[in-house]
Design a protein around this motif. Sequence first.
Motif, PDB file in Angstrom:
ATOM      1  N   ALA A 188      -8.527  31.046 -35.480  1.00  0.00           N
ATOM      2  CA  ALA A 188      -8.537  32.534 -35.781  1.00  0.00           C
ATOM      3  C   ALA A 188      -9.448  33.330 -34.851  1.00  0.00           C
ATOM      4  O   ALA A 188     -10.350  32.732 -34.239  1.00  0.00           O
ATOM      5  N   GLY A 189      -9.265  34.793 -34.658  1.00  0.00           N
ATOM      6  CA  GLY A 189     -10.363  35.457 -34.229  1.00  0.00           C
ATOM      7  C   GLY A 189      -9.681  36.200 -32.865  1.00  0.00           C
ATOM      8  O   GLY A 189      -8.652  36.081 -32.784  1.00  0.00           O
ATOM      9  N   ASP A 190     -10.503  36.699 -32.219  1.00  0.00           N
ATOM     10  CA  ASP A 190     -10.191  37.656 -31.187  1.00  0.00           C
ATOM     11  C   ASP A 190      -9.314  37.214 -29.858  1.00  0.00           C
ATOM     12  O   ASP A 190      -8.459  37.548 -29.385  1.00  0.00           O
ATOM     13  N   SER A 191      -9.797  35.755 -29.682  1.00  0.00           N
ATOM     14  CA  SER A 191      -9.175  35.014 -28.653  1.00  0.00           C
ATOM     15  C   SER A 191      -7.930  34.604 -29.043  1.00  0.00           C
ATOM     16  O   SER A 191      -6.706  34.761 -28.247  1.00  0.00           O
ATOM     17  N   PHE A 192      -7.405  34.240 -30.167  1.00  0.00           N
ATOM     18  CA  PHE A 192      -6.252  33.961 -30.893  1.00  0.00           C
ATOM     19  C   PHE A 192      -5.376  35.110 -30.911  1.00  0.00           C
ATOM     20  O   PHE A 192      -4.149  35.014 -30.284  1.00  0.00           O
ATOM     21  N   ASP A 193      -5.872  36.065 -31.250  1.00  0.00           N
ATOM     22  CA  ASP A 193      -5.075  37.611 -31.253  1.00  0.00           C
ATOM     23  C   ASP A 193      -4.721  38.025 -29.871  1.00  0.00           C
ATOM     24  O   ASP A 193      -3.506  38.509 -29.713  1.00  0.00           O
ATOM     25  N   ARG A 194      -5.664  37.895 -28.877  1.00  0.00           N
ATOM     26  CA  ARG A 194      -5.302  38.288 -27.514  1.00  0.00           C
ATOM     27  C   ARG A 194      -4.097  37.314 -27.029  1.00  0.00           C
ATOM     28  O   ARG A 194      -3.463  37.725 -26.179  1.00  0.00           O
ATOM     29  N   ALA A 195      -4.338  35.930 -27.225  1.00  0.00           N
ATOM     30  CA  ALA A 195      -3.348  34.990 -26.806  1.00  0.00           C
ATOM     31  C   ALA A 195      -2.018  35.635 -27.411  1.00  0.00           C
ATOM     32  O   ALA A 195      -0.940  35.373 -26.662  1.00  0.00           O
ATOM     33  N   MET A 196      -1.790  36.025 -28.547  1.00  0.00           N
ATOM     34  CA  MET A 196      -0.591  36.320 -29.117  1.00  0.00           C
ATOM     35  C   MET A 196      -0.075  37.650 -28.416  1.00  0.00           C
ATOM     36  O   MET A 196       1.037  37.740 -28.428  1.00  0.00           O
ATOM     37  N   ASP A 197      -1.085  38.513 -28.212  1.00  0.00           N
ATOM     38  CA  ASP A 197      -0.506  39.750 -27.501  1.00  0.00           C
ATOM     39  C   ASP A 197      -0.184  39.513 -26.251  1.00  0.00           C
ATOM     40  O   ASP A 197       0.842  40.054 -25.863  1.00  0.00           O
ATOM     41  N   VAL A 198      -0.673  38.364 -25.380  1.00  0.00           N
ATOM     42  CA  VAL A 198      -0.109  38.178 -24.076  1.00  0.00           C
ATOM     43  C   VAL A 198       1.303  37.530 -23.835  1.00  0.00           C
ATOM     44  O   VAL A 198       2.142  37.767 -23.566  1.00  0.00           O
ATOM     45  N   ARG A 199       1.555  36.728 -25.287  1.00  0.00           N
ATOM     46  CA  ARG A 199       2.785  36.009 -25.435  1.00  0.00           C
ATOM     47  C   ARG A 199       3.803  37.083 -25.917  1.00  0.00           C
ATOM     48  O   ARG A 199       4.851  36.795 -25.172  1.00  0.00           O
ATOM     49  N   VAL A 200       3.415  37.900 -26.622  1.00  0.00           N
ATOM     50  CA  VAL A 200       4.399  38.956 -27.167  1.00  0.00           C
ATOM     51  C   VAL A 200       4.979  39.700 -25.994  1.00  0.00           C
ATOM     52  O   VAL A 200       5.872  40.124 -25.517  1.00  0.00           O
ATOM     53  N   SER A 201       3.828  40.224 -25.143  1.00  0.00           N
ATOM     54  CA  SER A 201       3.923  40.965 -23.964  1.00  0.00           C
ATOM     55  C   SER A 201       4.973  40.380 -22.679  1.00  0.00           C
ATOM     56  O   SER A 201       5.749  40.823 -22.374  1.00  0.00           O
ATOM     57  N   ARG A 202       4.724  38.945 -22.689  1.00  0.00           N
ATOM     58  CA  ARG A 202       5.630  38.249 -21.651  1.00  0.00           C
ATOM     59  C   ARG A 202       6.996  38.118 -22.303  1.00  0.00           C
ATOM     60  O   ARG A 202       7.835  38.233 -21.401  1.00  0.00           O
ATOM     61  N   LEU A 203       7.200  38.112 -23.617  1.00  0.00           N
ATOM     62  CA  LEU A 203       8.343  37.872 -24.035  1.00  0.00           C
ATOM     63  C   LEU A 203       9.354  39.215 -24.099  1.00  0.00           C
ATOM     64  O   LEU A 203      10.606  39.272 -23.649  1.00  0.00           O
ATOM     65  N   ARG A 204       8.388  40.468 -24.131  1.00  0.00           N
ATOM     66  CA  ARG A 204       8.938  41.585 -23.747  1.00  0.00           C
ATOM     67  C   ARG A 204       9.597  41.873 -22.381  1.00  0.00           C
ATOM     68  O   ARG A 204      10.708  42.609 -22.233  1.00  0.00           O
ATOM     69  N   THR A 205       8.646  41.383 -21.781  1.00  0.00           N
ATOM     70  CA  THR A 205       9.186  41.629 -20.308  1.00  0.00           C
ATOM     71  C   THR A 205      10.212  40.561 -20.029  1.00  0.00           C
ATOM     72  O   THR A 205      11.321  41.095 -19.341  1.00  0.00           O
ATOM     73  N   LYS A 206      10.456  39.582 -20.568  1.00  0.00           N
ATOM     74  CA  LYS A 206      11.712  38.581 -20.231  1.00  0.00           C
ATOM     75  C   LYS A 206      12.852  39.241 -20.987  1.00  0.00           C
ATOM     76  O   LYS A 206      14.072  39.107 -20.332  1.00  0.00           O
ATOM     77  N   LEU A 207      12.633  39.789 -22.162  1.00  0.00           N
ATOM     78  CA  LEU A 207      13.933  40.426 -22.671  1.00  0.00           C
ATOM     79  C   LEU A 207      14.273  42.028 -22.197  1.00  0.00           C
ATOM     80  O   LEU A 207      14.921  42.598 -22.742  1.00  0.00           O
ATOM     81  N   ARG A 208      13.537  42.462 -20.962  1.00  0.00           N
ATOM     82  CA  ARG A 208      13.598  43.590 -20.482  1.00  0.00           C
ATOM     83  C   ARG A 208      13.503  44.824 -21.436  1.00  0.00           C
ATOM     84  O   ARG A 208      13.974  45.966 -21.400  1.00  0.00           O
TER      85      ARG A 208
END
Length: 234
Positions: A188-208
């Motif tokens: 847990a912590g900032d690095s996990f939160d940022r990693a999740m944000d990156v994954r969600v951002s990339r999913l959003r890009t792929k889902l247009r």
Amino acid sequence: MTAPLVTILDDEPEIRQILTDCLEEAGFRTQSFARAREFEASLKRVTPDVCLVDLSLPDVDGLTLVHRLALEQGAAVIIISGRAQVQDRVTGLELGADDYITKPFDPTEVVARIRARLRSGPRSQPVSGNSASFAGWTAHFDRYILEDDSGAETPFSHAEGEVLRLFLDSPKRLISRAQMQESLGGGAGDSFDRAMDVRVSRLRTKLREDPKNPRLIKTIYGAGYIFLGDVSWS
């Protein structure tokens, strides 16, 4: 009951010995390797429960190896590295690692992290033919492919797939950061939160998705995320 198997990949013999001694004292079985080639050859014979992987390897790029392990292996992958920058941690987690421990470390912390990851259960493995349809898309978890209604295909990573499956399993329900950490493992912590944000951002890009006004994956600030589509599994 057979003790969990932990493989150690690190080119420093002192590190390998310290981890081996501590893990075996804690009741784990171990295998240790100095080179990625030997490590990967062992994976063809047996799948460990947890892989401890150093990033600074003499024969391959550690991050590339971590990504390949996340895509192909059922084992948890924990990075152990002297790279302490937040961006290194985020990159490692985004590429599919379950946790990231920086050197120097206390061996008992490594044992605790391994036990925590094992308590969260094995990595969810895609079942052949296991697909979910939503909002004009079909996610094929057996092939790590997003297919739109025209048949065009977009690949996604294991790390992105873990988050997408979490959303599709619980549509129209708030998924908190704590739930994501519990389901996906990792520190847990900032690095996990940022990693999740990156994954969600990339999913959003792929889902247009429109990044300013996404229609499927909504951020609930201070709380987590909610997936708004209707989902049909097959």
